[in-house]
Design a protein around this motif. Structure first.
Motif, mmCIF file in Angstrom:
data_model
loop_
_atom_site.group_PDB
_atom_site.id
_atom_site.type_symbol
_atom_site.label_atom_id
_atom_site.label_comp_id
_atom_site.label_asym_id
_atom_site.label_seq_id
_atom_site.Cartn_x
_atom_site.Cartn_y
_atom_site.Cartn_z
ATOM 1 N N SER A 1 12.300 -6.630 -19.697
ATOM 2 C CA SER A 1 12.699 -7.323 -18.474
ATOM 3 C C SER A 1 12.519 -6.413 -17.271
ATOM 4 C CB SER A 1 14.163 -7.780 -18.570
ATOM 5 O OG SER A 1 14.312 -8.771 -19.553
ATOM 6 N N ARG A 2 12.944 -5.161 -17.409
ATOM 7 C CA ARG A 2 12.818 -4.232 -16.289
ATOM 8 C C ARG A 2 11.356 -3.930 -15.998
ATOM 9 N NH1 ARG A 2 11.199 0.305 -15.307
ATOM 10 N NH2 ARG A 2 10.713 0.655 -17.495
ATOM 11 N N ARG B 1 8.443 10.427 -20.252
ATOM 12 C CA ARG B 1 8.114 9.571 -19.103
ATOM 13 C C ARG B 1 9.338 8.861 -18.550
ATOM 14 N NH1 ARG B 1 5.682 3.904 -18.753
ATOM 15 N NH2 ARG B 1 4.494 3.915 -16.803
ATOM 16 N N SER B 2 10.293 8.494 -19.413
ATOM 17 C CA SER B 2 11.477 7.787 -18.936
ATOM 18 C C SER B 2 12.578 7.815 -19.982
ATOM 19 C CB SER B 2 11.140 6.326 -18.592
ATOM 20 O OG SER B 2 10.939 5.558 -19.779
ATOM 21 N N PHE B 3 13.781 7.511 -19.523
ATOM 22 C CA PHE B 3 14.941 7.291 -20.382
ATOM 23 C C PHE B 3 15.621 6.005 -19.926
ATOM 24 C CE2 PHE B 3 14.559 11.980 -20.191
ATOM 25 C CZ PHE B 3 14.267 12.214 -21.532
ATOM 26 N N HIS B 4 16.004 5.180 -20.900
ATOM 27 C CA HIS B 4 16.684 3.923 -20.599
ATOM 28 C C HIS B 4 18.067 3.959 -21.245
ATOM 29 C CE1 HIS B 4 16.805 -0.338 -19.415
ATOM 30 N NE2 HIS B 4 17.505 -0.511 -20.520
ATOM 31 N N LEU B 5 19.101 3.997 -20.413
ATOM 32 C CA LEU B 5 20.483 4.126 -20.880
ATOM 33 C C LEU B 5 21.186 2.784 -20.863
ATOM 34 C CD1 LEU B 5 23.126 5.787 -21.499
ATOM 35 C CD2 LEU B 5 23.355 6.033 -19.005
ATOM 36 N N GLU B 6 21.897 2.500 -21.948
ATOM 37 C CA GLU B 6 22.748 1.305 -22.029
ATOM 38 C C GLU B 6 24.164 1.741 -22.354
ATOM 39 O OE1 GLU B 6 19.421 -1.637 -24.049
ATOM 40 O OE2 GLU B 6 20.374 -0.051 -25.204
ATOM 41 N N THR B 7 25.137 1.255 -21.590
ATOM 42 C CA THR B 7 26.541 1.564 -21.850
ATOM 43 C C THR B 7 27.234 0.294 -22.331
ATOM 44 O OG1 THR B 7 27.045 1.198 -19.490
ATOM 45 C CG2 THR B 7 26.657 3.473 -20.220
ATOM 46 N N ILE C 1 21.757 4.418 -9.093
ATOM 47 C CA ILE C 1 20.726 4.200 -10.124
ATOM 48 C C ILE C 1 20.440 2.708 -10.251
ATOM 49 C CG2 ILE C 1 20.093 4.531 -12.544
ATOM 50 C CD1 ILE C 1 22.079 6.880 -12.601
ATOM 51 N N LEU C 2 21.498 1.887 -10.288
ATOM 52 C CA LEU C 2 21.328 0.440 -10.395
ATOM 53 C C LEU C 2 20.557 -0.119 -9.196
ATOM 54 C CD1 LEU C 2 24.838 -0.718 -11.706
ATOM 55 C CD2 LEU C 2 22.696 -0.600 -12.990
ATOM 56 N N ALA C 3 20.891 0.379 -8.005
ATOM 57 C CA ALA C 3 20.206 -0.105 -6.804
ATOM 58 C C ALA C 3 18.727 0.238 -6.848
ATOM 59 C CB ALA C 3 20.861 0.504 -5.560
ATOM 60 N N ASP C 4 18.409 1.438 -7.314
ATOM 61 C CA ASP C 4 17.016 1.859 -7.413
ATOM 62 C C ASP C 4 16.271 1.030 -8.450
ATOM 63 O OD1 ASP C 4 14.971 3.490 -6.480
ATOM 64 O OD2 ASP C 4 15.249 4.955 -8.076
ATOM 65 N N ASN C 5 16.904 0.777 -9.587
ATOM 66 C CA ASN C 5 16.287 -0.043 -10.626
ATOM 67 C C ASN C 5 15.989 -1.446 -10.114
ATOM 68 O OD1 ASN C 5 18.223 1.293 -13.459
ATOM 69 N ND2 ASN C 5 16.558 2.177 -12.265
ATOM 70 N N ARG C 6 16.898 -1.980 -9.299
ATOM 71 C CA ARG C 6 16.688 -3.326 -8.754
ATOM 72 C C ARG C 6 15.498 -3.352 -7.803
ATOM 73 N NH1 ARG C 6 21.210 -7.534 -6.428
ATOM 74 N NH2 ARG C 6 19.751 -9.077 -5.599
ATOM 75 N N ARG C 7 15.353 -2.322 -6.980
ATOM 76 C CA ARG C 7 14.223 -2.260 -6.051
ATOM 77 C C ARG C 7 12.891 -2.275 -6.803
ATOM 78 N NH1 ARG C 7 17.320 2.241 -3.996
ATOM 79 N NH2 ARG C 7 18.635 1.540 -2.267
ATOM 80 N N VAL C 8 12.842 -1.546 -7.913
ATOM 81 C CA VAL C 8 11.594 -1.411 -8.657
ATOM 82 C C VAL C 8 11.282 -2.671 -9.462
ATOM 83 C CG1 VAL C 8 10.433 -0.130 -10.491
ATOM 84 C CG2 VAL C 8 11.765 1.098 -8.760
ATOM 85 N N SER C 9 12.280 -3.194 -10.188
ATOM 86 C CA SER C 9 12.035 -4.311 -11.100
ATOM 87 C C SER C 9 12.059 -5.663 -10.402
ATOM 88 C CB SER C 9 13.081 -4.316 -12.219
ATOM 89 O OG SER C 9 14.368 -4.660 -11.717
ATOM 90 N N ALA D 1 24.042 -5.377 -15.955
ATOM 91 C CA ALA D 1 25.241 -4.593 -16.246
ATOM 92 C C ALA D 1 24.980 -3.639 -17.403
ATOM 93 C CB ALA D 1 26.410 -5.515 -16.584
ATOM 94 N N GLY D 2 25.386 -2.382 -17.208
ATOM 95 C CA GLY D 2 25.284 -1.404 -18.282
ATOM 96 C C GLY D 2 23.900 -0.896 -18.572
ATOM 97 N N ASN D 3 22.898 -1.194 -17.715
ATOM 98 C CA ASN D 3 21.520 -0.740 -17.915
ATOM 99 C C ASN D 3 21.117 0.195 -16.781
ATOM 100 O OD1 ASN D 3 19.429 -2.608 -19.941
ATOM 101 N ND2 ASN D 3 21.591 -3.120 -19.774
ATOM 102 N N TYR D 4 20.658 1.397 -17.154
ATOM 103 C CA TYR D 4 20.272 2.398 -16.168
ATOM 104 C C TYR D 4 18.952 3.020 -16.609
ATOM 105 C CZ TYR D 4 25.289 1.923 -15.342
ATOM 106 O OH TYR D 4 26.548 1.425 -15.114
ATOM 107 N N HIS D 5 17.934 2.891 -15.750
ATOM 108 C CA HIS D 5 16.619 3.404 -16.104
ATOM 109 C C HIS D 5 16.293 4.639 -15.285
ATOM 110 C CE1 HIS D 5 12.684 3.155 -17.949
ATOM 111 N NE2 HIS D 5 12.158 3.433 -16.775
#
Length: 321
Positions: A87-88, A216-222, A253-261, A267-271
């Motif tokens: 999705s991201r 290249r990346s890490f995708h964190l889920e809480t 982090i969430l705001a940045d992820n939203r700009r990109v995707s 909720a609970g997703n941080y790339h």
């Protein structure tokens, strides 16, 4: 002979509740992507289920793996994490993952979910720097670890809901007749988990111990009690000894992820994207680090069972020896 972009049917994987099933992938060409169509039925009992869990509809695939030559585990990722990452990467929810999870008493609902698994670099400056080159390998296997049919991995309280009529069909997008001298690196996906046992301003999760991989990346889920929670993570740092690669508060982090995707924050997703404008020049080469690479989290425990799950994306040569 010109190269041909060819999508073809590869077969299906049988379902066995709580078990593991495999299928052979076709060799001889360069595999760019797999397409997974998952269909199943949930039959609710007289009292409907309660509490859909994180990425509910993809959870029947507990883990998906791709193994090459019997020894190289290229992909090992949870179905829920794959759905979230795609999705991201795509800026759109995967087909079927936006279906309503029906909780009505005695309802019978059929679900049809499509997940894609790319071996190229999504959103990369040169996506085809990586692919799964199956021209010179002895074997290639797709494996699925299935969840239980009693919906215990779908809802906090299944109330007797049951899964049936499971089908998983697989297609592959291949590059036929690639130049003989073309070289493709391999995109590796795997994951690490860490339980959040208490509030901790510096909970560290080791990402790498000098393996030589380039990350290249890490995708964190809480997750709190297997439900995504935005209140677990307060801030995060990525560092190796005195070398720091990031230090941010969770909302940023969430705001940045939203700009990109272009998607609302999940909720609970941080790339954590380590590329600069899709380029490889800022990936982390772990063989040059002064210490273990760690993700250090400021966390607040929520619920009874609280976890931080990280899917790691790395690039490396394929192990075919």
């Amino acid at each position: 002979m010109p190269q041909v972009n060819h999508v073809r049917k590869l077969g299906s994987i049988d379902f066995v509740s709580g078990g593991r099933r495999t299928m052979d992938l076709e060799k001889g060409d360069v595999l760019l992507e797999l397409y997974l169509r998952l269909r199943y039925r949930i039959t609710n009992a007289a009292g409907g289920p309660v509490g859909p869990l994180y990425q509910t509809l993809s959870r029947l695939i507990q883990r998906i793996e791709v193994l090459v030559g019997g020894r190289d585990n290229v992909i090992s990722v949870a179905g829920a994490s794959l759905a979230a990452m795609r999705s991201r990467e795509n800026g759109i929810v995967e087909q079927g993952m936006d279906a309503t999870v029906v909780l009505t008493n005695s309802a019978v609902t059929d679900y049809d979910i499509n997940l894609s698994l790319p071996f190229y670099l999504p959103n990369g400056r040169r996506p085809d720097d990586t692919a799964l080159d199956l021209r010179r390998v002895s074997s290639a296997t797709l494996a699925v670890n299935w969840g239980p049919s009693d919906c215990s991995d779908h809802f906090t309280t299944p109330n007797g809901a049951l899964i049936s009529l499971v089908q998983l069909q697989v297609e592959g997008r291949y590059l036929n007749d690639a130049p003989a001298d073309a070289v493709y690196l391999t995109r590796q996906l795997d994951f690490v988990n860490r339980e959040v046992v208490a509030n901790n301003a510096a909970m560290d999760i080791i990402m790498d111990r000098g393996s030589g991989l380039a990350y290249r990346s890490f995708h964190l889920e809480t997750l709190a009690d297997r439900i995504a929670s935005v209140t677990v993570l307060n801030a995060a740092r990525l560092e190796a000894g005195a070398r720091q690669f990031g230090n941010r508060d969770a909302p940023q982090i969430l705001a940045d992820n939203r700009r990109v995707s272009k998607l609302a924050a999940v909720a609970g997703n941080y790339h954590f994207d380590l590329s600069t404008f899709g380029q490889a020049v800022t990936w982390i080469p772990t063989d040059a680090l002064p210490a273990d690479l760690k993700l250090i989290l400021d966390v607040t425990k929520q619920g009874t069972s609280c976890f931080a799950n990280v899917t790691r994306e790395a690039v490396r040569p394929l192990k075919i020896a």
